[in-house]
Write an enzyme that holds these catalytic residues in place. Structure first.
Site, mmCIF file in Angstrom:
data_model
loop_
_atom_site.group_PDB
_atom_site.id
_atom_site.type_symbol
_atom_site.label_atom_id
_atom_site.label_comp_id
_atom_site.label_asym_id
_atom_site.label_seq_id
_atom_site.Cartn_x
_atom_site.Cartn_y
_atom_site.Cartn_z
ATOM 1 N N GLU A 126 -0.191 -8.786 5.103
ATOM 2 C CA GLU A 126 -0.243 -9.180 6.451
ATOM 3 C C GLU A 126 -1.145 -8.720 7.269
ATOM 4 O O GLU A 126 -1.333 -9.047 8.542
ATOM 5 C CB GLU A 126 0.967 -7.635 7.645
ATOM 6 N N HIS A 129 -3.569 -6.072 1.697
ATOM 7 C CA HIS A 129 -2.935 -6.065 2.859
ATOM 8 C C HIS A 129 -2.252 -7.810 2.974
ATOM 9 O O HIS A 129 -3.432 -7.877 3.895
ATOM 10 C CB HIS A 129 -2.879 -4.990 4.075
ATOM 11 N N CYS A 187 0.591 -1.399 0.219
ATOM 12 C CA CYS A 187 0.138 -0.197 -0.266
ATOM 13 C C CYS A 187 0.842 0.695 0.071
ATOM 14 O O CYS A 187 1.373 1.613 -1.311
ATOM 15 C CB CYS A 187 -1.252 0.000 1.086
#
Lengths: 239, 90
Positions: free
Chosen positions: A204, A202, A93
């Protein structure tokens, strides 16, 4: 790296002023079996880490352009040098925006075509499963990870887009919905060597059951993002 | 105190979502004569003393490296602010 053990792989996570997802990125590294190392934007010393993650957020408030000011942070000088030497670097991002501003990846991100902030569980096709960050996936595999951005529209001129396609450097493509108007549904790209990868969604945020996206086997059980972090550990062991 | 003006615009081939939103809103306010709008940025850089050719050159370099991203934007103007027309015609 010399020692061929997962636990000895040290993955740096850089915090810029305005970074939001550094803790999640560090947690993802730990859950994958690596050792996260906190790095600070004002420090040019990468502390001998084996790879670096540039996490999401709004570095320097995105005031000038997303990622524009971070590019000039001392830590980024070190990252650019290390990346050119082959060190794995993942930009997520805002981290992806920083990688384009730093010219480690081509193109740029502009405001979403619909002008709205978007937050959704996004399906991606893994187009290139040969990079340092994608080798634990299969080419063509669909994964679901969260996406949340306002300046997520990937743009580049036609020649650059053709080059990316021709060289297999489109790493991820949006499936089903193009959430921000990105050219050719591109969600993430890699450099020619495959050690630098950037994407808008994302991974994560999808590494532990109970916290990730919805999955077929239950609510919030999706852990499709973990493969990024196991991939880099696998690539470091092979190196 | 001198002042340098730098103007940056999105490249013509880059879709400008903010300009698009503006051109969509104009007719709703009765401004029906405008068929397009592009939104850019204006920077004003201040210096102690006069705007010398060296200052202008530094401003050009800053415009190309930090103030604009050449992938998506063009630097359309770098100028001494004192040379802008002083009065605004009503």
């Amino acid at each position: 790296m010399s020692a061929a053990t997962l636990a000895s792989a040290r993955i740096g996570v850089i915090t810029f002023p305005g970074t939001l997802d550094d803790r999640d990125a560090a947690r993802a590294v730990r859950l994958a079996g690596g050792e996260p190392v906190s790095l600070f934007h004002a420090d040019g010393d990468l502390q001998g880490v084996d790879a670096v993650v540039l996490p999401g957020g709004f570095s320097y408030g995105d005031y000038l352009r997303a990622g524009a000011i971070s590019r000039f942070a001392p830590a980024m000088d070190a990252v650019v040098d290390a990346a050119k030497g082959g060190m794995p670097v993942l930009g997520i991002c805002n981290g992806f925006q920083i990688l384009t501003e730093a010219h480690l990846l081509p193109g740029s991100m502009v405001k979403n075509d619909h002008l709205h902030f978007v937050c959704r569980e996004q399906v991606l096709a893994v187009e290139n499963a040969d990079t340092a960050w994608t080798n634990q996936y299969a080419a063509g595999q669909h994964i679901t990870i969260p996406l949340k951005n306002q300046d997520g529209q990937f743009v580049a001129d036609e020649r650059t887009l053709d080059e990316l396609e021709g060289e297999g450097r489109v790493a991820f493509r949006y499936v089903g919905v193009n959430p921000n108007g990105s050219r050719r549904d591109i969600a993430g790209i890699t450099n020619a060597a495959g050690n630098v990868v950037g994407l808008m969604p994302h991974p994560e945020h999808a590494v532990e059951s109970g916290f990730g996206p919805e999955a077929a086997d239950g609510s919030r059980t999706g852990v499709d993002g973990l493969g990024f972090f196991t991939s880099v550990l696998a690539s470091l062991i092979r190196a | 105190m001198g002042r340098v003006v730098v103007e940056v615009m999105p490249k013509p081939e880059i879709l400008d979502p903010q300009g698009k939103a503006v051109v969509g809103a104009l007719p709703r306010l009765g401004f029906t004569q405008f068929t397009g709008a592009r939104q850019g940025k204006r920077f004003e850089l201040e210096v102690d003393g006069e705007v010398t050719p060296e200052v202008l050159q530094a401003a050009r370099e800053a415009a190309e490296t930090l103030l604009s991203n050449p992938i998506i934007e063009d630097v359309v103007r770098v100028a001494d602010a004192s040379e802008e027309s002083a009065g605004v015609s009503a």
